[in-house]
Scaffold this motif. Structure first.
Motif, PDB file in Angstrom:
ATOM      1  N   VAL A   1       0.852  -1.191   0.000  1.00  0.00           N
ATOM      2  CA  VAL A   1       0.000   0.000   0.000  1.00  0.00           C
ATOM      3  C   VAL A   1       0.883   1.233   0.000  1.00  0.00           C
ATOM      4  O   VAL A   1       2.066   1.185   0.357  1.00  0.00           O
ATOM      5  CB  VAL A   1      -0.950   0.045   1.216  1.00  0.00           C
ATOM      6  N   ARG A   2       0.292   2.358  -0.388  1.00  0.00           N
ATOM      7  CA  ARG A   2       1.008   3.638  -0.394  1.00  0.00           C
ATOM      8  C   ARG A   2       0.135   4.719   0.211  1.00  0.00           C
ATOM      9  O   ARG A   2      -1.078   4.746  -0.003  1.00  0.00           O
ATOM     10  CB  ARG A   2       1.414   4.032  -1.821  1.00  0.00           C
ATOM     11  N   TYR A   3       0.782   5.604   0.965  1.00  0.00           N
ATOM     12  CA  TYR A   3       0.138   6.766   1.559  1.00  0.00           C
ATOM     13  C   TYR A   3       1.049   7.967   1.348  1.00  0.00           C
ATOM     14  O   TYR A   3       2.263   7.819   1.194  1.00  0.00           O
ATOM     15  CB  TYR A   3      -0.089   6.560   3.063  1.00  0.00           C
ATOM     16  N   PRO A   4       0.505   9.176   1.377  1.00  0.00           N
ATOM     17  CA  PRO A   4       1.368  10.367   1.279  1.00  0.00           C
ATOM     18  C   PRO A   4       2.159  10.585   2.562  1.00  0.00           C
ATOM     19  O   PRO A   4       1.715  10.221   3.650  1.00  0.00           O
ATOM     20  CB  PRO A   4       0.368  11.502   1.038  1.00  0.00           C
ATOM     21  N   SER A   5       3.331  11.179   2.423  1.00  0.00           N
ATOM     22  CA  SER A   5       4.140  11.523   3.601  1.00  0.00           C
ATOM     23  C   SER A   5       4.111  13.020   3.895  1.00  0.00           C
ATOM     24  O   SER A   5       4.779  13.475   4.823  1.00  0.00           O
ATOM     25  CB  SER A   5       5.587  11.069   3.412  1.00  0.00           C
ATOM     26  N   SER A   6       3.357  13.774   3.108  1.00  0.00           N
ATOM     27  CA  SER A   6       3.272  15.220   3.326  1.00  0.00           C
ATOM     28  C   SER A   6       2.380  15.522   4.524  1.00  0.00           C
ATOM     29  O   SER A   6       1.603  14.676   4.967  1.00  0.00           O
ATOM     30  CB  SER A   6       2.728  15.908   2.083  1.00  0.00           C
ATOM     31  N   GLY A   7       2.511  16.749   5.032  1.00  0.00           N
ATOM     32  CA  GLY A   7       1.684  17.167   6.160  1.00  0.00           C
ATOM     33  C   GLY A   7       2.493  17.278   7.431  1.00  0.00           C
ATOM     34  O   GLY A   7       3.681  16.934   7.474  1.00  0.00           O
ATOM     35  N   PRO A   8       1.872  17.740   8.507  1.00  0.00           N
ATOM     36  CA  PRO A   8       2.570  17.905   9.791  1.00  0.00           C
ATOM     37  C   PRO A   8       2.916  16.556  10.409  1.00  0.00           C
ATOM     38  O   PRO A   8       2.433  15.504   9.952  1.00  0.00           O
ATOM     39  CB  PRO A   8       1.550  18.669  10.640  1.00  0.00           C
ATOM     40  N   PRO A   9       3.751  16.550  11.464  1.00  0.00           N
ATOM     41  CA  PRO A   9       4.207  15.274  12.051  1.00  0.00           C
ATOM     42  C   PRO A   9       3.087  14.318  12.431  1.00  0.00           C
ATOM     43  O   PRO A   9       3.195  13.111  12.198  1.00  0.00           O
ATOM     44  CB  PRO A   9       4.998  15.741  13.279  1.00  0.00           C
ATOM     45  N   GLU A  10       2.001  14.842  13.010  1.00  0.00           N
ATOM     46  CA  GLU A  10       0.933  13.931  13.435  1.00  0.00           C
ATOM     47  C   GLU A  10       0.262  13.241  12.244  1.00  0.00           C
ATOM     48  O   GLU A  10      -0.168  12.085  12.343  1.00  0.00           O
ATOM     49  CB  GLU A  10      -0.110  14.683  14.276  1.00  0.00           C
ATOM     50  N   VAL A  11       0.182  13.945  11.120  1.00  0.00           N
ATOM     51  CA  VAL A  11      -0.377  13.327   9.909  1.00  0.00           C
ATOM     52  C   VAL A  11       0.573  12.275   9.371  1.00  0.00           C
ATOM     53  O   VAL A  11       0.165  11.174   8.970  1.00  0.00           O
ATOM     54  CB  VAL A  11      -0.682  14.406   8.849  1.00  0.00           C
TER      55      VAL A  11
END
Length: 319
Positions: A28-38
């Motif tokens: 699976v793949r997810y984005p790594s962008s966003g703040p630390p909690e995301v």
């Protein structure tokens, strides 16, 4: 037993269930962008999703970009993913994941993947360099991954090869990353396009901003301006590799990452510089090869670095 490898990059998180033979059962793949909690939340979601419905998963290894302090499972500096810095990753993630978690550098994981399953699977001494937005590296000697005193060793992309060269993302000047990464190729291309406006590269630059993939495509079509850009990048790559060959005496240098799709257009000048600059007997032994695992190397290598918490040994056994 199987293991989950998680490869965290500047834009994406890739997680896969891997068998000891190097087969990816599910990914699976997810984005790594966003703040630390995301970012942390997406890592947890990726692991949970990929492991759902799959039996025999013993442990997880998280491969992360940047300088790792292994005793604290913390990234001290990550120029291409600043949001991951200074988080105690094992402490934050293991309770949510529900499986034993190992934290490793992403380039080390890619190198270990090539060592276990790819271009270095038949040797004991491997040097792996990944060329992408940045440049990563991993060193394996006598079948052991070299990590250094704190786990931050093997940062081959941040060895200075040009003392007055362009500024690197790490803040230094003239790092190997600043001279032969995808970012460096795009920078060279803009300069060459301005000097050669009648070339295919020059005409493309009028229409839009050039990226590294454009250079490779035009070079394959025979555009001399684009070929000169890859020649420049390959020359600097070879200068760096020649030093590594002298220091580490590897049997194989595997070159991977997105830029490596240029193949011999970048590897041929690199080999030339190694022949000129490395010293025998190391120079005469080493073979420079394209890495074979492609974008899966991080997931495969991370899974193979997952450890059993009781024995401390790799879930897949020794290299």
């Amino acid at each position: 037993m199987n293991a989950i490898g998680v490869d965290v990059g500047g834009t994406k998180i890739a997680a896969g269930v891997v068998t000891p033979q190097g087969k990816i059962l599910k990914e699976v793949r997810y984005p790594s962008s966003g703040p630390p909690e995301v970012l942390l939340g997406n890592i947890v979601r990726a692991v949970r999703e990929v492991g759902r419905g799959v039996d025999g998963v013993a442990a997880v290894c998280l491969a992360v970009p940047g300088l790792l302090v292994s005793s604290e499972d913390r990234v001290a500096f990550s120029p291409n993913l600043r949001t991951i810095e200074n988080i105690p990753l094992r402490e934050a993630l293991e309770p949510e994941i529900g499986l034993p978690l190992t934290v490793e550098n992403d380039a080390n994981a890619a190198a270990w993947g090539e060592f276990r399953f790819g271009a270095g699977s038949e040797v004991d001494h491997l040097l792996c360099v990944t060329l992408g937005t940045g440049v990563g590296g991993g060193v394996i000697s006598h079948g052991v991954l070299l990590r250094g005193a704190q786990g931050a060793g093997g940062e081959l992309g941040h060895v200075t090869v040009h003392a007055t060269g362009p500024r690197c993302a790490c803040g230094n000047r003239g790092c190997l990353e600043a001279m032969c990464s995808g970012t460096a190729i795009a920078r060279y291309a803009r300069v060459v396009a301005a000097k050669r406006p009648d070339s295919a590269l020059g005409r493309l630059a009028v229409r839009r901003r050039i990226i590294g993939e454009d250079v490779t495509e035009l070079a394959r079509r025979g555009d001399r301006a684009a070929l000169s850009v890859l020649e420049e990048a390959g020359t600097w790559l070879g200068i760096g590799l020649a030093g590594f060959v002298n220091v580490f005496n590897p049997e194989v240098v595997a070159v991977g990452g997105a830029v490596s799709v240029a193949g011999e257009l970048i590897l041929a000048p690199a080999r030339r510089e190694i022949a000129l600059r490395a010293r025998p007997p190391s120079r005469d032994l080493v073979r420079v090869k394209e890495a074979t695992l492609g974008p899966e190397s991080g997931v495969l290598g991370a899974a193979a670095l997952a450890r059993d918490p009781e024995s401390g040994e790799y879930v897949f056994g020794p290299g």
